[in-house]
Structures are given as structure tokens and as C-alpha cells.
Write an enzyme that holds these catalytic residues in place. Structure first.
Site, mmCIF file in Angstrom:
data_model
loop_
_atom_site.group_PDB
_atom_site.id
_atom_site.type_symbol
_atom_site.label_atom_id
_atom_site.label_comp_id
_atom_site.label_asym_id
_atom_site.label_seq_id
_atom_site.Cartn_x
_atom_site.Cartn_y
_atom_site.Cartn_z
ATOM 1 N N GLU A 1 36.319 42.867 40.419
ATOM 2 C CA GLU A 1 37.356 42.916 41.540
ATOM 3 C C GLU A 1 38.603 43.355 41.214
ATOM 4 O OE1 GLU A 1 37.673 39.520 44.225
ATOM 5 O OE2 GLU A 1 39.634 40.104 44.377
ATOM 6 N N ASP B 1 40.598 40.139 39.182
ATOM 7 C CA ASP B 1 41.334 40.370 40.313
ATOM 8 C C ASP B 1 42.729 40.989 39.742
ATOM 9 O OD1 ASP B 1 42.357 40.661 42.818
ATOM 10 O OD2 ASP B 1 42.152 38.465 43.395
#
Ligand code: MN
Length: 319
Positions: A8, A281
């Protein structure tokens, strides 16, 4: 040494400059990294021992395109992404960004990205103009993902204004991240995931695969209680849904922005190591914080291999 795949990891396009909500308010540190497709990105991957990033556009990406411009604009966006990946195919792969305001075009664009650009699935963000993606009008996109055997990543977006006003406004000025990563994202995306289960989409599309970030947005912690409420206490005349079975069969979760031993242990106990994938992330979280953490966990060698790369290789068909 076994590879680490982070799934991600965000970027911002250079092709279309206005695709990010609150772009002006974004800290320079973050903006610089999102715009850096190679130099700083690869440097911070190398420093942390991340071999592969699966790239996805920052929220909201192609979701902002109106049906009129969806076809042309989303192709521009995804073609640029494919070009980034093609510069370092051993270090990058990608999730397509889809113009969800035109679901049929979005489904075709997903197919084009998978077949032409070898993308690994799609990432959707939050709600679209106050609507969740479990509504039947969006199902053509999920049907196509199932047919192509690629997952759809449900990623947070800035919550709907009605939600922000009712839930977050009182503390929004003082605590800027309350309505987003600090709390609001998890509320929104756990709700999105529960709604997917309730919608019946997995009966119609039994091979559909969904990914949730942030170690499942709180659902593993609440799995037993949610199952009890939705399944065990369901009246006999209503549609029967096994929340636990459906969630654990169709959802995968990633470690993005949630480097917590106790949350990981809970996720392992509820869902098993086959369902958990490593993610950072980036650049909202630091690569090295992520890899230092996963290496420090007391995972068995088998589970460590699954979480750091084997599950991603299988789910995303990377080999
Ligand atoms: Mn993210």
C-alpha cells in the site's frame, strides 16, 4: 534473504495535477515523496530493505473524473503509472486507479490495466459522493475483478461531510487527524467492509477478493462481536449471512500504518497468516519503521515468509 513486498505505497501523478484532496494542506515532506517516483522512493526502499512496492495513486485519483471525461483521463493516469513501473519492473508493480463515477468504464479500464499493463488489481478510496461501493451500481467493477482474478483494495478516503459534521467537527480544528488516519478512516473503512458482507456481493461473486489496510481497520478485534450481532442474532426469516466465514474467506488485510504486535497477534488468531500481507503506507509512514517492526516480531519463519512476500506473490500473481 527473502524479499519484502510492500503493497500500500502511494504516489501522485505528474500528468494531472489536481487529483488530491487537500493538496495545498499536505506537508512538504509528504508531497515531495508522493511526487518522487524514483530517486528518493528507491533510496528509502533500499535503506529499509523493501524489495518491491505495489504503487497506488493517492486518494482520490481517478474517482474524481466525471463520466464524461472518465475514459480519457483515467487512461492518461494509468498509462503514466504503467510507465513508472516499466522503468523498474523488478522494484514496482501497481494497482489501477478507477473512474468509479462511471462503473462500466471503470470495469473496462480495470481490464485494460490488467491485460495491457499487467497491473495487479485496483484500489478504491472511501466513499464516492456519499455512497459506499457495495451498492449494486458499482458491482460491474467487482464482477470484472473476479473475472480477471485480481483483488480490489478498499482504502480510506476523506469521510463524507455529513459524517464529519456529526462525528468529528467538535475536535477537528485542534486534532487535524481525528477525522482521517487518527480515527475516521478506520470507522469508514470498517463500515465499508461490513456493508460489503451484508450486500450479498460474495454470493453473486464467490471468488471476489478484497484487501483492507491498517490490519483490517479494527475488524479482527471486533470479529467475534460482529459475527454474534449479524449472524447469531439474525432472525430466522431474514437472509442468513455468516459474517465470520464471509469476511475470512474474501478479505485480506495489510499491516499498513499499523505496526503493532498486539494488533498483529489478534489478526493472526482471527484470520490466520495466509490472510495478512506486509505494507507500509509510504510516505505517510516510514519504510524502516515498518521493516524494523516486522523483523522484530516473534512470527514463526513460515508465517514471516507468508506475510512479507509469499501471500503477496500469490494474491497478486507476481511471479
Ligand atoms: Mn494509504
Amino acid at each position: 534473504m527473502s524479499p519484502i513486498i510492500a503493497i500500500e505505497e502511494h504516489y501522485i501523478t505528474h500528468e494531472i495535477p489536481t487529483l488530491v484532496e487537500n493538496y495545498a494542506a499536505m506537508p512538504e515532506f509528504t508531497r515531495k515523496r508522493l511526487h518522487d517516483h524514483f530517486e528518493l522512493r528507491l533510496k528509502e526502499m533500499d535503506e529499509a530493505g523493501i524489495d518491491i512496492q505495489i504503487l497506488s495513486h493517492n486518494h482520490p485519483g481517478a474517482q474524481i473524473f466525471s463520466p464524461e471525461t472518465a475514459l480519457e483521463q483515467s487512461a492518461l493516469l494509468n498509462d503514466e503509472l504503467a510507465k513508472i513501473v516499466s522503468k523498474h519492473p523488478d522494484r514496482f508493480a501497481a494497482f489501477a486507479s478507477l473512474p468509479m463515477q462511471a462503473p462500466e468504464i471503470a470495469a473496462d479500464e480495470l481490464e485494460r490495466c490488467v491485460k495491457t499493463h499487467r497491473m495487479k488489481g485496483a484500489m478504491l478510496h472511501g466513499m464516492l459522493k456519499g455512497e459506499f461501493f457495495d451498492l449494486p451500481k458499482f458491482w460491474p467493477v467487482f464482477a470484472r475483478a473476479e473475472a480477471l482474478d485480481v483483488p480490489v483494495y478498499l482504502h480510506p478516503g476523506v469521510p463524507d461531510k455529513r459524517v464529519t459534521d456529526a462525528y468529528y467537527q467538535d475536535y477537528a480544528d485542534e486534532f487535524k487527524v481525528f477525522k482521517t488516519a487518527g480515527w475516521g478512516f478506520g470507522v469508514e473503512m470498517s463500515t465499508a467492509a461490513v456493508r460489503m458482507v451484508l450486500s450479498g456481493i460474495f454470493d453473486t461473486h464467490p471468488n471476489l477478493k478484497i484487501i483492507l489496510g491498517h490490519l483490517g481497520e479494527g475488524i479482527p478485534f471486533l470479529l467475534d462481536r460482529t459475527h454474534e450481532g449479524i449472524t447469531t442474532r439474525q432472525s430466522p426469516n431474514s437472509r442468513q449471512v455468516s459474517f465470520r466465514d464471509t469476511f475470512c474467506k474474501h478479505f485480506y488485510i495489510t499491516t499498513s500504518g499499523n505496526f503493532s504486535d498486539s494488533a498483529l497477534l489478534c489478526s493472526l488468531m482471527e484470520m490466520g497468516a495466509d490472510r495478512i500481507l506486509f505494507a507500509v503506507d509510504w510516505p505517510y509512514n516510514n519504510n524502516k519503521d515498518g521493516t524494523d517492526w516486522i523483523k522484530s516480531t516473534k512470527l514463526s519463519p513460515d508465517d514471516y515468509e507468508k506475510i512479507t512476500h509469499l501471500n503477496a506473490e500469490k494474491l497478486l500473481n507476481l511471479k
